[in-house]
Motif scaffolding. Structure first.
Motif, mmCIF file in Angstrom:
data_model
loop_
_atom_site.group_PDB
_atom_site.id
_atom_site.type_symbol
_atom_site.label_atom_id
_atom_site.label_comp_id
_atom_site.label_asym_id
_atom_site.label_seq_id
_atom_site.Cartn_x
_atom_site.Cartn_y
_atom_site.Cartn_z
ATOM 1 N N THR A 86 36.673 40.288 25.205
ATOM 2 C CA THR A 86 37.801 41.231 25.204
ATOM 3 C C THR A 86 37.409 42.541 25.864
ATOM 4 O OG1 THR A 86 38.644 40.240 23.159
ATOM 5 C CG2 THR A 86 39.435 42.447 23.732
ATOM 6 N N HIS A 87 36.238 43.065 25.537
ATOM 7 C CA HIS A 87 35.771 44.316 26.156
ATOM 8 C C HIS A 87 35.541 44.143 27.651
ATOM 9 C CE1 HIS A 87 35.224 46.840 22.578
ATOM 10 N NE2 HIS A 87 34.755 45.766 21.953
ATOM 11 N N VAL A 88 34.933 43.026 28.039
ATOM 12 C CA VAL A 88 34.564 42.833 29.446
ATOM 13 C C VAL A 88 35.790 42.634 30.322
ATOM 14 C CG1 VAL A 88 33.319 41.308 31.034
ATOM 15 C CG2 VAL A 88 32.277 41.963 28.873
ATOM 16 N N GLN A 89 36.832 41.987 29.810
ATOM 17 C CA GLN A 89 38.051 41.805 30.605
ATOM 18 C C GLN A 89 38.680 43.149 30.965
ATOM 19 O OE1 GLN A 89 40.395 39.191 28.163
ATOM 20 N NE2 GLN A 89 39.475 37.319 29.007
ATOM 21 N N ALA A 90 38.732 44.072 29.995
ATOM 22 C CA ALA A 90 39.268 45.396 30.288
ATOM 23 C C ALA A 90 38.384 46.145 31.283
ATOM 24 C CB ALA A 90 39.406 46.199 28.996
ATOM 25 N N LEU A 91 37.075 45.994 31.140
ATOM 26 C CA LEU A 91 36.153 46.648 32.075
ATOM 27 C C LEU A 91 36.312 46.088 33.481
ATOM 28 C CD1 LEU A 91 32.923 46.831 29.898
ATOM 29 C CD2 LEU A 91 34.158 48.778 30.827
ATOM 30 N N GLY A 92 36.516 44.767 33.591
ATOM 31 C CA GLY A 92 36.648 44.155 34.903
ATOM 32 C C GLY A 92 37.852 44.687 35.656
ATOM 33 N N ARG A 93 38.970 44.860 34.950
ATOM 34 C CA ARG A 93 40.162 45.415 35.602
ATOM 35 C C ARG A 93 39.910 46.841 36.073
ATOM 36 N NH1 ARG A 93 42.679 42.689 31.212
ATOM 37 N NH2 ARG A 93 42.763 44.654 30.041
ATOM 38 N N ASP A 94 39.323 47.659 35.210
ATOM 39 C CA ASP A 94 39.050 49.051 35.582
ATOM 40 C C ASP A 94 38.030 49.133 36.706
ATOM 41 O OD1 ASP A 94 40.784 49.694 33.601
ATOM 42 O OD2 ASP A 94 39.249 50.282 32.142
ATOM 43 N N ALA A 95 37.043 48.222 36.711
ATOM 44 C CA ALA A 95 36.006 48.263 37.740
ATOM 45 C C ALA A 95 36.574 47.950 39.115
ATOM 46 C CB ALA A 95 34.893 47.266 37.397
ATOM 47 N N ARG A 96 37.500 46.991 39.191
ATOM 48 C CA ARG A 96 38.090 46.662 40.493
ATOM 49 C C ARG A 96 38.902 47.830 41.036
ATOM 50 N NH1 ARG A 96 38.096 41.414 38.149
ATOM 51 N NH2 ARG A 96 40.005 41.806 36.987
ATOM 52 N N VAL A 97 39.658 48.494 40.161
ATOM 53 C CA VAL A 97 40.430 49.663 40.600
ATOM 54 C C VAL A 97 39.502 50.795 41.015
ATOM 55 C CG1 VAL A 97 42.074 51.426 39.850
ATOM 56 C CG2 VAL A 97 42.410 49.046 39.165
ATOM 57 N N LEU A 98 38.461 51.036 40.220
ATOM 58 C CA LEU A 98 37.521 52.113 40.521
ATOM 59 C C LEU A 98 36.778 51.844 41.822
ATOM 60 C CD1 LEU A 98 36.130 54.714 39.535
ATOM 61 C CD2 LEU A 98 34.479 53.280 38.346
ATOM 62 N N HIS A 99 36.376 50.610 42.033
ATOM 63 C CA HIS A 99 35.632 50.288 43.259
ATOM 64 C C HIS A 99 36.505 50.466 44.492
ATOM 65 C CE1 HIS A 99 33.805 47.723 46.358
ATOM 66 N NE2 HIS A 99 32.673 48.134 45.821
ATOM 67 N N ALA A 100 37.761 50.020 44.420
ATOM 68 C CA ALA A 100 38.659 50.181 45.568
ATOM 69 C C ALA A 100 38.914 51.657 45.863
ATOM 70 C CB ALA A 100 39.973 49.449 45.296
ATOM 71 N N ARG A 101 38.986 52.471 44.816
ATOM 72 C CA ARG A 101 39.227 53.905 45.028
ATOM 73 C C ARG A 101 38.018 54.600 45.624
ATOM 74 N NH1 ARG A 101 38.272 58.137 41.594
ATOM 75 N NH2 ARG A 101 37.953 56.740 39.828
ATOM 76 N N LEU A 102 36.803 54.184 45.250
ATOM 77 C CA LEU A 102 35.598 54.858 45.718
ATOM 78 C C LEU A 102 35.193 54.411 47.120
ATOM 79 C CD1 LEU A 102 33.437 54.781 42.475
ATOM 80 C CD2 LEU A 102 34.537 56.774 43.483
ATOM 81 N N THR A 103 35.355 53.127 47.430
ATOM 82 C CA THR A 103 34.835 52.598 48.685
ATOM 83 C C THR A 103 35.907 52.176 49.672
ATOM 84 O OG1 THR A 103 34.738 50.336 47.853
ATOM 85 C CG2 THR A 103 32.831 51.739 47.431
ATOM 86 N N GLY A 104 37.120 51.910 49.190
ATOM 87 C CA GLY A 104 38.178 51.479 50.086
ATOM 88 C C GLY A 104 38.024 50.060 50.593
ATOM 89 N N GLN A 105 37.108 49.266 50.012
ATOM 90 C CA GLN A 105 36.917 47.893 50.455
ATOM 91 C C GLN A 105 36.618 46.996 49.251
ATOM 92 O OE1 GLN A 105 33.417 47.397 52.861
ATOM 93 N NE2 GLN A 105 32.320 49.027 51.817
ATOM 94 N N ARG A 106 36.669 45.719 49.496
ATOM 95 C CA ARG A 106 36.479 44.728 48.432
ATOM 96 C C ARG A 106 35.207 43.941 48.708
ATOM 97 N NH1 ARG A 106 38.025 39.354 47.601
ATOM 98 N NH2 ARG A 106 38.549 38.813 45.441
ATOM 99 N N LEU A 107 34.170 44.177 47.907
ATOM 100 C CA LEU A 107 32.894 43.497 48.112
ATOM 101 C C LEU A 107 32.911 42.108 47.493
ATOM 102 C CD1 LEU A 107 30.259 46.296 47.449
ATOM 103 C CD2 LEU A 107 31.031 45.406 49.626
ATOM 104 N N GLU A 108 32.015 41.276 47.988
ATOM 105 C CA GLU A 108 31.852 39.935 47.429
ATOM 106 C C GLU A 108 31.152 40.015 46.073
ATOM 107 O OE1 GLU A 108 32.920 37.013 48.560
ATOM 108 O OE2 GLU A 108 33.940 38.034 50.212
ATOM 109 N N PRO A 109 31.446 39.071 45.174
ATOM 110 C CA PRO A 109 30.739 39.044 43.884
ATOM 111 C C PRO A 109 29.246 38.782 44.073
ATOM 112 C CG PRO A 109 32.705 37.661 43.836
ATOM 113 C CD PRO A 109 32.482 38.031 45.267
ATOM 114 N N ASP A 110 28.471 39.159 43.060
ATOM 115 C CA ASP A 110 27.033 38.947 43.101
ATOM 116 C C ASP A 110 26.738 37.458 42.960
ATOM 117 O OD1 ASP A 110 24.240 40.340 42.754
ATOM 118 O OD2 ASP A 110 24.309 38.751 41.269
ATOM 119 N N ARG A 111 25.997 36.905 43.926
ATOM 120 C CA ARG A 111 25.780 35.464 43.969
ATOM 121 C C ARG A 111 24.876 34.970 42.848
ATOM 122 N NH1 ARG A 111 29.898 33.520 46.872
ATOM 123 N NH2 ARG A 111 30.143 34.621 48.859
#
Length: 438
Positions: free
Chosen positions: A37-62
């Motif tokens: 439950t905690h990680v799902q909320a973090l994942g949503r916020d992380a994607r928004v935060l990453h797009a705002r900081l970098t302007g691009q969508r990186l690949e997941p860690d392999r």
């Protein structure tokens, strides 16, 4: 890493729910649901935060994706069996131990992700504190149950036939990958697997020599130095291709699974519940004759794998990480192996963007020469094994090595206690004791 950790925790939850319930004695059964439950909320916020900081969508860690795929594979194995319908007492003890190990994986990967955010990502302190909540939950469950949950887990007897089967499977998949369209990651994984398994084999050969199954003098003067040289050669090759591996290069799934199975086969022969097994325990529970035959099969297959690695390094479609290749070229220039600093063909833009680039021509010769190192070492090792197999003391086909048909648990507990107090031990520091740390 945050994106991949979200998926890893979700896959861990699937494995958690597939495992049979082990009873009321198990504490905090729903802890992974809270973590998810905690990680799902973090994942949503992380994607928004990453797009705002970098302007691009990186690949997941392999690497985290690979761990998550193994969780799914384990969950499918349980779901397709009768374990959930008719669990035995051994299954229930294993269920508790497996949950402890799952939370350990979640904690370690979550901790690594948190450290990466702290060092490399300009996120606020509130987000980092929220990341630490699910990590702390996993750590608390693990600390409340370790090592008690692992001490009485059920283990099948080590089976050298399984080792031989996994040696053959890894040989087949390694050749398929290396002769078709190899990547730098495939070369790194093959070399790393061969390093680890050769180190395990060295420990088993030493135990066989101490127990009198092979000639101790021949082992000390010929076989053991050849094993050490082969392991070091594979390690050096794995380090080189690790530097050349692009971070978004995928793994060949069949090769990865074959590698895990082969390492596990060696591990079940040399490990005992919470750590490395003592030589007394290994010789008491293992048919050393069949094990030595499987080790010879492993060394014979290593000759072919080493030859395939040499061929793969010259594949025209081989692509490497531009940044890692640039560093290797700079190091070669400093060492005087390349006379002209302008000989690097990698553009600064490719280095900055970390694009996968074709293997530079200036590195082809050096990587091919380094790949020939394991091949020469394995050939010498094969000669040493053939020599020691011809000595009168070699007893790979003997059937009298085991202490009784199957040593009972009380016998093994006695052997472990004697080894713990230094009574009757052959060597108090097994050769593979630091293998996991490496």
């Amino acid at each position: 890493m945050v994106r991949s950790w979200d998926t890893l925790v979700e896959n861990s939850g699937r494995l958690w729910r597939a495992i049979p319930q082990s009873g009321p004695a198990e504490p905090q059964v729903g802890v992974l649901d809270q973590i998810q439950t905690h990680v799902q909320a973090l994942g949503r916020d992380a994607r928004v935060l990453h797009a705002r900081l970098t302007g691009q969508r990186l690949e997941p860690d392999r690497d985290l994706e690979a761990i998550g795929s193994l969780m799914v594979r384990a969950a499918e194995a349980i779901e397709n069996s009768n374990v959930r319908k008719l669990p035995t007492p051994d299954h229930l003890r294993d269920a508790f131990a497996t949950r402890v190990q799952v939370t350990h994986v979640v904690y370690l990967t979550g901790h690594a992700t948190t450290v990466g955010l702290r060092r490399h990502s300009p996120v606020d302190d509130d987000f980092r504190r929220r990341m630490e909540i699910p990590t702390s939950l996993a750590l608390g469950y693990h600390q409340s149950s370790y090592p008690e949950a692992l001490t009485e887990t059920h283990r099948d007897w080590p089976d050298p036939d399984r080792l031989g089967s996994n040696v053959s499977a890894f040989d087949i998949h390694a050749h398929r990958v290396l002769t078709s369209a190899p990547t730098a990651r495939d070369l790194r994984d093959v070399a790393a697997t061969m390093h680890v398994t050769t180190t395990y084999a060295r420990a088993l050969w030493r135990i066989a020599a101490d127990a009198g199954h092979i000639d101790a003098r021949e082992h000390r003067t010929q076989l053991d130095p050849a094993l050490e040289h082969a392991a070091n050669s594979w390690l050096s090759l794995a380090s080189t291709w690790d530097a050349l591996t692009h971070p978004v290069q995928g793994r060949a799934g069949a090769l990865q699974h074959a590698s895990v199975d082969l390492r596990t086969s060696f591990g079940e022969l040399t490990r005992d519940r919470l750590g490395p097994a003592t030589p007394e325990v290994i010789t008491a529970r293992t048919h050393m004759g069949e094990t030595l035959a499987a080790l010879r099969q492993h060394h014979l297959s290593a000759v072919g794998i080493a030859g395939a690695v040499v061929t793969a390094t010259q594949h025209p479609g081989l692509r490497v990480d531009g940044r890692g290749a640039s560093r290797l070229i700079a190091m070669m220039i400093e060492q005087g192996r390349l006379p002209d600093a302008r000989s690097t063909p990698i553009s600064p833009r490719s280095v900055y963007l970390r694009r996968p680039e074709p293997l530079p021509r200036v590195l082809m010769q050096s990587t091919a020469l380094e790949a020939e190192g394991p091949l020469r070492a394995i050939r010498k090792l094969d000669q040493a094994v053939s020599t020691i197999a011809g000595t009168p003391n070699y007893r790979a086909r003997s059937v009298i090595e085991r202490i009784g048909p199957r040593p009972d648990p009380g016998r093994l507990r006695l052997v472990r206690e004697q080894a713990r107090h230094g009574l009757g031990t052959i060597d108090s520091s097994p050769a593979w004791a630091g293998l996991d740390r490496r």
